[in-house]
Write an enzyme that holds these catalytic residues in place. Sequence first.
Site, PDB file in Angstrom:
ATOM      1  N   GLY A  95      -9.413  81.479  20.883  1.00 49.36           N
ATOM      2  CA  GLY A  95     -10.366  81.036  21.130  1.00 49.36           C
ATOM      3  C   GLY A  95     -10.262  79.238  20.741  1.00 49.36           C
ATOM      4  O   GLY A  95     -10.180  77.870  20.467  1.00 49.36           O
ATOM      5  N   ARG A  98      -6.611  85.576   8.992  1.00 50.56           N
ATOM      6  CA  ARG A  98      -7.517  85.196   6.977  1.00 50.56           C
ATOM      7  C   ARG A  98      -7.323  86.745   6.996  1.00 50.56           C
ATOM      8  O   ARG A  98      -6.507  87.230   5.802  1.00 50.56           O
ATOM      9  CB  ARG A  98      -8.511  84.945   6.826  1.00 50.56           C
ATOM     10  CG  ARG A  98      -7.857  83.319   6.852  1.00 50.56           C
ATOM     11  CD  ARG A  98      -8.426  82.599   5.836  1.00 50.56           C
ATOM     12  NE  ARG A  98      -8.520  81.159   6.176  1.00 50.56           N
ATOM     13  CZ  ARG A  98      -8.156  80.798   5.102  1.00 50.56           C
ATOM     14  NH1 ARG A  98      -6.959  81.292   4.694  1.00 50.56           N
ATOM     15  NH2 ARG A  98      -8.299  79.185   5.009  1.00 50.56           N
ATOM     16  N   GLY A 108      -5.548  80.585  26.329  1.00 50.81           N
ATOM     17  CA  GLY A 108      -6.265  80.923  27.288  1.00 50.81           C
ATOM     18  C   GLY A 108      -6.724  80.199  28.276  1.00 50.81           C
ATOM     19  O   GLY A 108      -5.940  79.406  29.280  1.00 50.81           O
ATOM     20  N   SER A 109      -8.355  80.263  28.168  1.00 49.15           N
ATOM     21  CA  SER A 109      -9.051  79.593  28.793  1.00 49.15           C
ATOM     22  C   SER A 109      -8.356  77.889  28.771  1.00 49.15           C
ATOM     23  O   SER A 109      -9.124  76.969  29.140  1.00 49.15           O
ATOM     24  CB  SER A 109     -10.671  79.440  28.776  1.00 49.15           C
ATOM     25  OG  SER A 109     -10.536  81.040  28.891  1.00 49.15           O
ATOM     26  N   ASP A 117      -2.454  80.661  29.738  1.00 44.78           N
ATOM     27  CA  ASP A 117      -3.034  81.461  30.470  1.00 44.78           C
ATOM     28  C   ASP A 117      -2.673  80.950  32.086  1.00 44.78           C
ATOM     29  O   ASP A 117      -3.259  79.486  31.851  1.00 44.78           O
ATOM     30  CB  ASP A 117      -4.663  82.073  30.213  1.00 44.78           C
ATOM     31  CG  ASP A 117      -4.818  83.431  29.873  1.00 44.78           C
ATOM     32  OD1 ASP A 117      -3.154  83.758  28.885  1.00 44.78           O
ATOM     33  OD2 ASP A 117      -6.236  83.684  29.116  1.00 44.78           O
ATOM     34  N   GLY A 174     -12.129  83.619  25.730  1.00 47.75           N
ATOM     35  CA  GLY A 174     -13.071  82.241  26.193  1.00 47.75           C
ATOM     36  C   GLY A 174     -13.713  81.699  25.529  1.00 47.75           C
ATOM     37  O   GLY A 174     -15.091  81.030  26.269  1.00 47.75           O
ATOM     38  N   LYS A 210      -1.936  91.568  32.399  1.00 46.11           N
ATOM     39  CA  LYS A 210      -3.013  91.947  31.475  1.00 46.11           C
ATOM     40  C   LYS A 210      -3.118  93.567  32.282  1.00 46.11           C
ATOM     41  O   LYS A 210      -2.897  93.719  33.157  1.00 46.11           O
ATOM     42  CB  LYS A 210      -4.270  91.374  31.291  1.00 46.11           C
ATOM     43  CG  LYS A 210      -4.131  90.077  30.643  1.00 46.11           C
ATOM     44  CD  LYS A 210      -5.177  89.392  30.220  1.00 46.11           C
ATOM     45  CE  LYS A 210      -5.049  87.802  29.494  1.00 46.11           C
ATOM     46  NZ  LYS A 210      -5.297  88.378  28.187  1.00 46.11           N
TER      47      LYS A 210
END
Lengths: 293, 220
Positions: free
Chosen positions: A213, A164, A234-235, A23, A152, A80
């Site tokens: 995450g 999983r 992402g973050s 990102d 995030g 996005k």
Amino acid sequence: MAENRYLLNAQLAQMLKGGVIMDVVNVEQAQIAQEAGAVAVMALERVPADIRKQGGVARMSDPGLIKAIKEAVTIPVMAKARIGHFVEAQILQALRIDYIDESEVLTPADEECHIDKTRFEIPFVCGARNLGEALRRIAEGAAMIRTKGEAGTGNVVEAVRHMRTMNREIRQLTALPAEEIMSFAKVNGIPYELALDVKKLGRLPVVNFAAGGIATPADAALMMQLGCDGVFVGSGIFKSSDPARRARAIVKATAYFNDPEQLLDVSMDLGEPMAGLDVATMASGERLAGRGW
Amino acid sequence: MDAVADPGGIGVLDLQGGVQEHLDHLRRVGVAARPVKRAADLEGLAGLIIPGGESTCLSRLLNIFSLDKAIRQAYDQGLKLWGTCAGAILLARENIGEAPFLGLIDIAVNRNAFGSQLDSFNREALAPTVAREPIPLTFIRAPKIVRAGEGVRVLLRLDDYIAAAEDDRILVTVFHPELTPSLAFHRYFARKCGLDVAGDDAGLDPDWTPLSWTRFSFHI
């Protein structure tokens, strides 16, 4: 979309395998990501951690920003669109970016219907928490899948859960006798033909990345060892104290995910990771993964 | 140290990109094939494929663990190389507007010369040196080869660019034979590596499907 166009789009995702998609919110970050070895960038105005913090309605980013990022890098550019917002997708297609992420990180525009992706020439990647969700998106025309995880948060627990879950359901399906497949498909909301494909292949019929995450090289390697084909961060990179260094480390960890000595080497002295959130204590309304079905 | 399996086979650089697709094609051709992740994996190989993927990513990963040096060294000792798409960019001596990377074959490439993913395409063409019949070609965000230097033979020219070329030790294609049912380029490269391969160059593999790569995707 013509059949050969869909195949070309699925094949671009194949060329991203083993890579990291990052990102970025401006040209400078896009260049850092490319320099670090990202296989693509996701161009957006705010990373999920900030969307979470600031609240309000999160929409497609300003096309001007996406265009500037597209002009600044040679690697593929993704952006996005809101779930179900097919006009945002039309605009992104007109902008001629490389991939659209129909994303739960943005506020959904439609709580019943996702975008009919078969009407587009441009490829789509969609999030999923389980096998049924992944195959419904593929039936709608997605050429690539990613786990939803919980964007995030800097907390990999939901991405692990989703990976999983998919793996478990694929194993279950693979072991079923032919006469039980229709029933499994019905219970899990799976298009029957795609259930047959998965049973034959023993995996999803498109490239599947992990997302939501991932904050450390070890997180990336964990998701790779769980069987995904690559990772989105992402973050996790630009909310850390030394983004360029962390970005390079995550790229290396994704390539050498099975080599603990290399993972040790790249995990050292990276500075502070992004601050994390405990998903278990979050109110259900704060969870993004529940958006879409 | 890793044990060296299948000496004399062809390796596929396994850092990022279309690795499994090439492994699948090589097995169909009947060549011993293995992924190459470390310098030690190069030992005993007759050839190495640098697959499609993202060339900046591949170049960073090659740098980090000195694989680039090991590849150059093996090349000096006779290892044959084939670069598809990003692999061709990495092998080119001239990369327009950017620094070259391995720089081992005297060609100039122009990255993303067709545009974005919406400009990716399929077509058929005849490369007479490689196959008697036209073969399907897949171009994905492909570069163009815009110049071939001395000692470089053009294998396929289309419109205003070169799509495939070779010198005595290196093959480059800007398209992806590993994403089609044609095994012709894989057979051609195997023969270039001095390997004995049977089979008809003209035919397509009836058993190949776009999902054949998935059989090599279980990496745990």
